[in-house]
Write a protein that holds these residues in place. Structure first.
Motif, PDB file in Angstrom:
ATOM      1  N   SER A  23       0.826  -1.205   0.000  1.00  0.00           N
ATOM      2  CA  SER A  23       0.000   0.000   0.000  1.00  0.00           C
ATOM      3  C   SER A  23       0.862   1.257   0.000  1.00  0.00           C
ATOM      4  O   SER A  23       0.515   2.253  -0.659  1.00  0.00           O
ATOM      5  CB  SER A  23      -0.956  -0.003   1.191  1.00  0.00           C
ATOM      6  OG  SER A  23      -0.234   0.050   2.386  1.00  0.00           O
ATOM      7  N   THR A  26       2.142   1.615  -3.520  1.00  0.00           N
ATOM      8  CA  THR A  26       1.054   2.080  -4.373  1.00  0.00           C
ATOM      9  C   THR A  26       0.815   3.566  -4.165  1.00  0.00           C
ATOM     10  O   THR A  26       0.587   4.306  -5.125  1.00  0.00           O
ATOM     11  CB  THR A  26      -0.232   1.298  -4.081  1.00  0.00           C
ATOM     12  OG1 THR A  26       0.028  -0.088  -4.255  1.00  0.00           O
ATOM     13  CG2 THR A  26      -1.355   1.719  -4.998  1.00  0.00           C
ATOM     14  N   TYR A  27       0.871   4.004  -2.921  1.00  0.00           N
ATOM     15  CA  TYR A  27       0.681   5.422  -2.606  1.00  0.00           C
ATOM     16  C   TYR A  27       1.762   6.281  -3.259  1.00  0.00           C
ATOM     17  O   TYR A  27       1.494   7.371  -3.732  1.00  0.00           O
ATOM     18  CB  TYR A  27       0.675   5.611  -1.091  1.00  0.00           C
ATOM     19  CG  TYR A  27       0.497   7.034  -0.648  1.00  0.00           C
ATOM     20  CD1 TYR A  27      -0.734   7.659  -0.760  1.00  0.00           C
ATOM     21  CD2 TYR A  27       1.558   7.752  -0.111  1.00  0.00           C
ATOM     22  CE1 TYR A  27      -0.902   8.968  -0.353  1.00  0.00           C
ATOM     23  CE2 TYR A  27       1.404   9.050   0.291  1.00  0.00           C
ATOM     24  CZ  TYR A  27       0.169   9.662   0.180  1.00  0.00           C
ATOM     25  OH  TYR A  27       0.015  10.956   0.580  1.00  0.00           O
ATOM     26  N   ASP A  49      -5.726   1.529  -9.637  1.00  0.00           N
ATOM     27  CA  ASP A  49      -4.970   1.589  -8.379  1.00  0.00           C
ATOM     28  C   ASP A  49      -5.065   0.279  -7.606  1.00  0.00           C
ATOM     29  O   ASP A  49      -4.067  -0.196  -7.054  1.00  0.00           O
ATOM     30  CB  ASP A  49      -5.479   2.730  -7.507  1.00  0.00           C
ATOM     31  CG  ASP A  49      -5.131   4.092  -8.068  1.00  0.00           C
ATOM     32  OD1 ASP A  49      -4.201   4.170  -8.894  1.00  0.00           O
ATOM     33  OD2 ASP A  49      -5.801   5.071  -7.682  1.00  0.00           O
ATOM     34  N   PHE A  53      -2.015  -2.292  -6.605  1.00  0.00           N
ATOM     35  CA  PHE A  53      -1.831  -2.789  -5.246  1.00  0.00           C
ATOM     36  C   PHE A  53      -1.795  -4.314  -5.214  1.00  0.00           C
ATOM     37  O   PHE A  53      -0.940  -4.914  -4.564  1.00  0.00           O
ATOM     38  CB  PHE A  53      -2.944  -2.268  -4.336  1.00  0.00           C
ATOM     39  CG  PHE A  53      -2.985  -2.927  -2.998  1.00  0.00           C
ATOM     40  CD1 PHE A  53      -2.038  -2.622  -2.030  1.00  0.00           C
ATOM     41  CD2 PHE A  53      -3.954  -3.868  -2.702  1.00  0.00           C
ATOM     42  CE1 PHE A  53      -2.071  -3.237  -0.795  1.00  0.00           C
ATOM     43  CE2 PHE A  53      -3.994  -4.482  -1.475  1.00  0.00           C
ATOM     44  CZ  PHE A  53      -3.050  -4.173  -0.517  1.00  0.00           C
ATOM     45  N   TRP A  57       1.338  -6.547  -4.025  1.00  0.00           N
ATOM     46  CA  TRP A  57       1.182  -7.430  -2.867  1.00  0.00           C
ATOM     47  C   TRP A  57       1.558  -8.861  -3.241  1.00  0.00           C
ATOM     48  O   TRP A  57       2.262  -9.552  -2.510  1.00  0.00           O
ATOM     49  CB  TRP A  57      -0.244  -7.358  -2.349  1.00  0.00           C
ATOM     50  CG  TRP A  57      -0.466  -7.993  -1.024  1.00  0.00           C
ATOM     51  CD1 TRP A  57       0.474  -8.489  -0.167  1.00  0.00           C
ATOM     52  CD2 TRP A  57      -1.719  -8.201  -0.385  1.00  0.00           C
ATOM     53  NE1 TRP A  57      -0.136  -8.984   0.958  1.00  0.00           N
ATOM     54  CE2 TRP A  57      -1.472  -8.820   0.854  1.00  0.00           C
ATOM     55  CE3 TRP A  57      -3.030  -7.920  -0.738  1.00  0.00           C
ATOM     56  CZ2 TRP A  57      -2.492  -9.168   1.731  1.00  0.00           C
ATOM     57  CZ3 TRP A  57      -4.034  -8.262   0.141  1.00  0.00           C
ATOM     58  CH2 TRP A  57      -3.765  -8.874   1.359  1.00  0.00           C
TER      59      TRP A  57
END
Length: 75
Positions: A23, A26-27, A49, A53, A57
């Motif tokens: 996360s 991704t941010y 998005d 993610f 992951w």
């Protein structure tokens, strides 16, 4: 067996650790990806998005598994 990671004496599920790292990645990648002209390819930016993610992951979980990384380097 479910893997666990120990942080300061507290056992945390490994999947939670990889999800937090994914996360954060991704941010940090979101502004870079949204600058690209992907409006023609992606239907909804939020779904894109979530897909980023999920791929991150999955990639972190595969790398953390250790079966695909070399244990010894050939000499």
């Amino acid at each position: 067996m479910i893997d666990e990671v120990q942080f300061f004496g507290v056992y945390v599920p490994a999947a939670l650790c990889w999800a937090i790292i994914a996360s954060l990645l991704t941010y940090w990648l979101r502004p870079l990806v949204h600058r690209l002209p992907l409006d023609l390819v992606s239907w909804r930016p939020a779904l894109f998005d979530i897909a980023i993610f999920a791929v991150l992951w999955w990639g972190l979980a595969v790398l953390a598994d250790g079966r695909f990384l070399p244990t010894r380097f050939p000499v």
